[in-house]
Design an enzyme around this catalytic site. Sequence first.
Site, mmCIF file in Angstrom:
data_model
loop_
_atom_site.group_PDB
_atom_site.id
_atom_site.type_symbol
_atom_site.label_atom_id
_atom_site.label_comp_id
_atom_site.label_asym_id
_atom_site.label_seq_id
_atom_site.Cartn_x
_atom_site.Cartn_y
_atom_site.Cartn_z
ATOM 1 N N ARG A 29 0.834 -1.208 0.000
ATOM 2 C CA ARG A 29 0.000 0.000 0.000
ATOM 3 C C ARG A 29 0.863 1.251 0.000
ATOM 4 O O ARG A 29 1.944 1.270 0.588
ATOM 5 C CB ARG A 29 -0.853 0.065 1.263
ATOM 6 C CG ARG A 29 -2.045 -0.863 1.256
ATOM 7 C CD ARG A 29 -2.912 -0.585 2.462
ATOM 8 N NE ARG A 29 -2.120 -0.556 3.670
ATOM 9 C CZ ARG A 29 -2.408 0.170 4.736
ATOM 10 N NH1 ARG A 29 -3.466 0.949 4.762
ATOM 11 N NH2 ARG A 29 -1.636 0.152 5.804
ATOM 12 N N SER A 93 7.548 -5.332 6.781
ATOM 13 C CA SER A 93 7.224 -6.297 7.838
ATOM 14 C C SER A 93 7.976 -7.610 7.682
ATOM 15 O O SER A 93 7.396 -8.668 7.411
ATOM 16 C CB SER A 93 5.722 -6.519 7.864
ATOM 17 O OG SER A 93 5.119 -5.274 8.049
ATOM 18 N N ASP A 146 5.571 -3.768 11.185
ATOM 19 C CA ASP A 146 4.120 -3.580 11.341
ATOM 20 C C ASP A 146 3.663 -3.670 12.798
ATOM 21 O O ASP A 146 2.709 -2.997 13.200
ATOM 22 C CB ASP A 146 3.321 -4.562 10.456
ATOM 23 C CG ASP A 146 3.747 -6.015 10.573
ATOM 24 O OD1 ASP A 146 4.700 -6.293 11.323
ATOM 25 O OD2 ASP A 146 3.126 -6.867 9.915
HETATM 26 C C1 GLC Z 1 6.878 -11.996 9.846
HETATM 27 C C2 GLC Z 1 7.970 -10.926 9.836
HETATM 28 C C3 GLC Z 1 7.729 -9.896 10.922
HETATM 29 C C4 GLC Z 1 6.306 -9.356 10.803
HETATM 30 C C5 GLC Z 1 5.306 -10.485 10.854
HETATM 31 C C6 GLC Z 1 3.863 -9.997 10.707
HETATM 32 O O1 GLC Z 1 7.018 -12.737 11.001
HETATM 33 O O2 GLC Z 1 9.245 -11.524 9.993
HETATM 34 O O3 GLC Z 1 8.664 -8.848 10.832
HETATM 35 O O4 GLC Z 1 6.068 -8.432 11.852
HETATM 36 O O5 GLC Z 1 5.585 -11.397 9.811
HETATM 37 O O6 GLC Z 1 3.635 -9.338 9.516
#
Ligand code: GLC
Length: 403
Positions: A29, A93, A146
């Site tokens: 996004r 993330s 995130d």
């Molecule tokens: C995966 C990523 C992590 C993220 C999670 C949720 O575990 O390694 O950084 O916060 O997914 O999206």
Amino acid sequence: MIPSHVVNRPTGRETGSFLALDLGGTNFRVCEVVLDGHSGARVRQSKHTITEAQKAAPGNELFDFFADCVYNFIAENGQAALTKKYKLGFTFSFAVNQVAINKGFLILWNKGFTNSGVVGADVVALLQAAFHRKKLNIDVTALVNDTTGTLMSHAYIQPSTRVGVILGTGTNCAYVERMENVTKYTPTDTPDAKEIIINMEWGAFDDEQVVIPRNKYDVKVDRTMNVQGKYTFEKMISGMYLGEIVRFVLVDLVKTGEIFKAGASPELNKPNHFETAFMSRIERDHTLDLNDTRTVLEDMLKIPRTTLADRRLVKTLCELVGKRSARLSAAGIAAVVTKMNKLDGCTVGIDGSLFELYPHYSNRMRDALREILGISAEYVVLEQARDGSGQGAALIAALADKQ
Ligand code: GLC
């Protein structure tokens, strides 16, 4: 346990206009977030799906795609907008070794991404370079996980928030830690900071595989998906994996003749063809004949004929796998809140499709919390958080400005 370099929680009075980029897994996004200074925000956004081909392309191509999307997004405000200077929070993330608020090196890809040239590189520098190639005047001022974004955006509206959790394609948790407990990090640029948000990367908890009992289907998922031996906890909890666990069990039950006596289907034998969204649908099916379950099995998975006993068995299986996921994530939250000494009360902001859409998920978490924490569970408030990856990133970009 990665220090996020975010050392302030929001007051709700932050203002300003920021861009946010959110790469979470399936979606990407671009957002423009205007913080109003009264715990509110206006958001304009464009959403894009990342294709399997893009997930495997050379890293530069992926980042060029991000820059193109941002370019088009800004251009919607007119050509003049393209020459303006922007500050941007990048929600990325994935597991990143974060060395500054706007600098972090990718440790490993997960969620099906394999783009070359990114592991070990500073993802902010890669994004910044793509913006330069596109002649965009954008400063990437914050790199955000995130979970950190979720914690921050929920704290913007609910100041008692101390924990942010994602339960979606992946799973992870961030929490507020006292600086004196963080021995691996000295805040040289913010020496007076009393606390810091830690990105736990809890998906990688128990990668040594000594704590959580695993069954043969967990072992199969681990062997066949993403990096083997990594992200053990996540593989038992998050949306990317649950459907595959159920599929492996079904394939086994077909082999032993315990289900689908009229035969299985090629679809059932294809990796990832039993989606976690099917589990949601089956668990939500309260019809006497389990008709919606029949639709999933016979129409979508092309199983020739199912009996009510078959459908009941599939539903029980989904319940088992779905419940285990909720209970494991509750165990994680109980551990974090206990470690923080916050059993007298704190709010946990939670975002992600599992928590939001999977039937009974939050009730199952609550039940497990009660079993683990007893009466103290009443003071641990689980709340749906929204748009941590957009608004949270904007908030962190706003605070980074002051830092
Ligand atoms: C995966 C990523 C992590 C993220 C999670 C949720 O575990 O390694 O950084 O916060 O997914 O999206």
